[in-house]
Design a protein around this motif. Sequence first.
Motif, PDB file in Angstrom:
ATOM      1  N   GLY A  26     -27.818  70.107  18.430  1.00 13.09           N
ATOM      2  CA  GLY A  26     -27.432  68.565  18.507  1.00 13.09           C
ATOM      3  C   GLY A  26     -28.663  67.608  17.872  1.00 13.09           C
ATOM      4  N   ALA A  27     -28.553  66.313  17.692  1.00 12.48           N
ATOM      5  CA  ALA A  27     -29.417  65.459  17.077  1.00 12.48           C
ATOM      6  C   ALA A  27     -30.226  64.652  18.134  1.00 12.48           C
ATOM      7  CB  ALA A  27     -28.703  64.366  16.226  1.00 12.48           C
ATOM      8  N   LEU A  28     -31.354  64.887  18.217  1.00 13.07           N
ATOM      9  CA  LEU A  28     -32.439  64.461  19.350  1.00 13.07           C
ATOM     10  C   LEU A  28     -33.098  63.712  18.718  1.00 13.07           C
ATOM     11  CD1 LEU A  28     -33.134  64.551  22.553  1.00 13.07           C
ATOM     12  CD2 LEU A  28     -34.590  66.501  21.742  1.00 13.07           C
ATOM     13  N   TYR A  29     -33.182  62.383  19.662  1.00 12.16           N
ATOM     14  CA  TYR A  29     -34.160  61.332  19.211  1.00 12.16           C
ATOM     15  C   TYR A  29     -35.034  60.935  20.592  1.00 12.16           C
ATOM     16  CZ  TYR A  29     -31.059  61.015  15.210  1.00 12.16           C
ATOM     17  OH  TYR A  29     -30.280  61.219  14.024  1.00 12.16           O
ATOM     18  N   VAL A  30     -36.267  60.670  20.037  1.00  8.37           N
ATOM     19  CA  VAL A  30     -37.117  60.520  21.557  1.00  8.37           C
ATOM     20  C   VAL A  30     -38.248  59.153  21.121  1.00  8.37           C
ATOM     21  CG1 VAL A  30     -39.173  61.424  22.821  1.00  8.37           C
ATOM     22  CG2 VAL A  30     -37.096  62.805  22.003  1.00  8.37           C
ATOM     23  N   ASN A  31     -38.208  58.689  22.270  1.00  7.88           N
ATOM     24  CA  ASN A  31     -39.543  57.486  22.354  1.00  7.88           C
ATOM     25  C   ASN A  31     -40.120  57.869  23.511  1.00  7.88           C
ATOM     26  OD1 ASN A  31     -40.861  55.197  22.944  1.00  7.88           O
ATOM     27  ND2 ASN A  31     -39.763  53.881  21.480  1.00  7.88           N
ATOM     28  N   GLN A  32     -41.426  58.470  23.269  1.00  5.94           N
ATOM     29  CA  GLN A  32     -42.024  59.144  24.062  1.00  5.94           C
ATOM     30  C   GLN A  32     -42.854  58.034  25.371  1.00  5.94           C
ATOM     31  OE1 GLN A  32     -44.707  62.121  22.804  1.00  5.94           O
ATOM     32  NE2 GLN A  32     -43.228  63.602  23.053  1.00  5.94           N
ATOM     33  N   LYS A  33     -43.270  57.069  24.617  1.00  2.00           N
ATOM     34  CA  LYS A  33     -43.972  55.727  25.313  1.00  2.00           C
ATOM     35  C   LYS A  33     -42.880  55.222  26.202  1.00  2.00           C
ATOM     36  CE  LYS A  33     -46.567  51.673  24.392  1.00  2.00           C
ATOM     37  NZ  LYS A  33     -47.134  50.739  23.167  1.00  2.00           N
TER      38      LYS A  33
ATOM     39  N   VAL B  88     -34.581  49.326  20.547  1.00  2.00           N
ATOM     40  CA  VAL B  88     -35.516  50.462  20.602  1.00  2.00           C
ATOM     41  C   VAL B  88     -35.279  51.314  19.624  1.00  2.00           C
ATOM     42  CG1 VAL B  88     -36.400  52.128  22.465  1.00  2.00           C
ATOM     43  CG2 VAL B  88     -35.349  50.028  23.228  1.00  2.00           C
ATOM     44  N   ALA B  89     -36.415  51.834  19.042  1.00  3.25           N
ATOM     45  CA  ALA B  89     -36.558  52.663  17.926  1.00  3.25           C
ATOM     46  C   ALA B  89     -36.838  54.003  18.681  1.00  3.25           C
ATOM     47  CB  ALA B  89     -37.557  52.294  16.779  1.00  3.25           C
ATOM     48  N   LEU B  90     -36.160  55.166  18.042  1.00  4.21           N
ATOM     49  CA  LEU B  90     -36.534  56.565  18.540  1.00  4.21           C
ATOM     50  C   LEU B  90     -36.605  57.185  17.372  1.00  4.21           C
ATOM     51  CD1 LEU B  90     -33.872  55.334  20.374  1.00  4.21           C
ATOM     52  CD2 LEU B  90     -34.529  57.239  21.548  1.00  4.21           C
TER      53      LEU B  90
ATOM     54  N   ASP C  87     -22.015  48.272  25.917  1.00  2.00           N
ATOM     55  CA  ASP C  87     -21.775  48.223  24.252  1.00  2.00           C
ATOM     56  C   ASP C  87     -23.088  48.698  23.582  1.00  2.00           C
ATOM     57  OD1 ASP C  87     -19.261  48.007  24.344  1.00  2.00           O
ATOM     58  OD2 ASP C  87     -19.258  45.809  23.291  1.00  2.00           O
ATOM     59  N   VAL C  88     -23.344  50.030  23.200  1.00  2.00           N
ATOM     60  CA  VAL C  88     -24.675  50.190  22.654  1.00  2.00           C
ATOM     61  C   VAL C  88     -24.463  50.523  20.900  1.00  2.00           C
ATOM     62  CG1 VAL C  88     -26.208  52.180  22.498  1.00  2.00           C
ATOM     63  CG2 VAL C  88     -25.319  51.422  24.585  1.00  2.00           C
ATOM     64  N   GLU C  89     -25.216  49.939  20.159  1.00  2.00           N
ATOM     65  CA  GLU C  89     -25.200  49.848  18.617  1.00  2.00           C
ATOM     66  C   GLU C  89     -26.236  50.897  18.644  1.00  2.00           C
ATOM     67  OE1 GLU C  89     -26.435  47.428  15.319  1.00  2.00           O
ATOM     68  OE2 GLU C  89     -24.616  46.429  16.169  1.00  2.00           O
ATOM     69  N   ALA C  90     -25.844  51.920  17.811  1.00  2.00           N
ATOM     70  CA  ALA C  90     -26.974  53.037  17.296  1.00  2.00           C
ATOM     71  C   ALA C  90     -26.916  52.970  15.830  1.00  2.00           C
ATOM     72  CB  ALA C  90     -26.541  54.317  17.595  1.00  2.00           C
ATOM     73  N   ASN C  91     -28.169  52.489  15.253  1.00  2.00           N
ATOM     74  CA  ASN C  91     -28.318  52.532  13.855  1.00  2.00           C
ATOM     75  C   ASN C  91     -29.097  53.579  13.200  1.00  2.00           C
ATOM     76  OD1 ASN C  91     -27.067  49.802  12.913  1.00  2.00           O
ATOM     77  ND2 ASN C  91     -28.558  49.241  14.606  1.00  2.00           N
ATOM     78  N   TYR C  92     -28.374  54.645  12.508  1.00  2.00           N
ATOM     79  CA  TYR C  92     -28.982  56.023  12.183  1.00  2.00           C
ATOM     80  C   TYR C  92     -29.685  55.991  10.810  1.00  2.00           C
ATOM     81  CZ  TYR C  92     -26.258  58.013  16.089  1.00  2.00           C
ATOM     82  OH  TYR C  92     -25.688  58.321  16.995  1.00  2.00           O
ATOM     83  N   SER C  93     -30.835  56.375  10.753  1.00  2.00           N
ATOM     84  CA  SER C  93     -31.557  56.837   9.444  1.00  2.00           C
ATOM     85  C   SER C  93     -31.972  58.190   9.668  1.00  2.00           C
ATOM     86  CB  SER C  93     -32.756  55.877   9.220  1.00  2.00           C
ATOM     87  OG  SER C  93     -33.685  55.984  10.168  1.00  2.00           O
TER      88      SER C  93
ATOM     89  N   GLN D 134     -34.854  58.669  12.537  1.00  2.00           N
ATOM     90  CA  GLN D 134     -34.888  57.893  13.670  1.00  2.00           C
ATOM     91  C   GLN D 134     -33.429  57.160  13.964  1.00  2.00           C
ATOM     92  OE1 GLN D 134     -37.964  54.731  13.265  1.00  2.00           O
ATOM     93  NE2 GLN D 134     -36.044  53.143  12.857  1.00  2.00           N
ATOM     94  N   VAL D 135     -33.264  56.662  15.276  1.00  2.00           N
ATOM     95  CA  VAL D 135     -32.150  55.767  15.516  1.00  2.00           C
ATOM     96  C   VAL D 135     -32.785  54.816  16.334  1.00  2.00           C
ATOM     97  CG1 VAL D 135     -31.654  57.021  17.597  1.00  2.00           C
ATOM     98  CG2 VAL D 135     -29.822  55.693  16.608  1.00  2.00           C
TER      99      VAL D 135
END
Length: 305
Positions: free
Chosen positions: A65-72, A55-57, A36-42, A45-46
Amino acid sequence: MRLIHVLSALGSIIVLTGCDSAPQSTTVVYGCGALDVEANYSEQQVELRFGDQQVALGAKTSASGALYVNQKQELEFWNKGAQAQLTIAGQPYPLCIDKAQLPQQFSARGNEPFWLVHVNDHSASLRQPSGDRDYPKIAISRRDDTTQNVWKIELRSDELLEISDNICRDSMSGMPHPYTAQLIRGETTLGGCAGEPRRLISGASWQLHASALEKPPTIQFMSDNSVFGYSGCNRYQGNYQLTGEGLSFNPLAATKMMCSPEQMSAEQKLFEALEQVTRFEVGDNGNTLQLRNNGETLLRFIKAP
């Protein structure tokens, strides 16, 4: 030999993928197989939560599409409406599906008499000994229920396919499926199961129950038939086969570390048990896993936090 142990490597590489646009709902719980993966969108970010990870992206420009990234943390999320794709450490996870929605494509079937319904987005087809039938346009609705999700698929005015997210056991093979199905035709109701059995075990990491070791052995199934985990001493990997007849493992490869006698003994017992597995069972709303040889339970696992 390079072994992938995904959930222990979450701090290093996590990748989530999908396409199109973010859901209108601010919070979506996806089932990525058994994970299960919970995604909280704003707006920009997600925030993803799964297991004990959070983890925040940030949003990133994408051709589609909607792309979110955490490069670190080398982490991406790219979703399409009710579906998304998860990849961790280069390992694709099962397709992530909004748990309030049905998969766009799935099959439901029953025995005695045999029937098989294929659903493909907004159309469906029925296969049965008395004749086949196609439904070019179907209507899908979800019933609000505090205990389970129930969907009604209107095939035509006198035919209805009802799906609930209760785990179902095939009446002939005993194979578990993620959904229970009913085909209702006038006054006749035919029971059956729906969805892919693989989704009940793949994605999540399973931890051996009641292990005497400080660090219990684990097992993790993926949708490409790969399997890997920790044996109590070494890391291992290989492949499994899941068919309508049951579950089995191909020979597994492991690293060659030496450990304490207790660890080596536990490892040997684990590998010997895996060689004998013929089927699986899930319980506790999908949070426990039993690997069996016919009616005998060889190994018991719980979903790892």
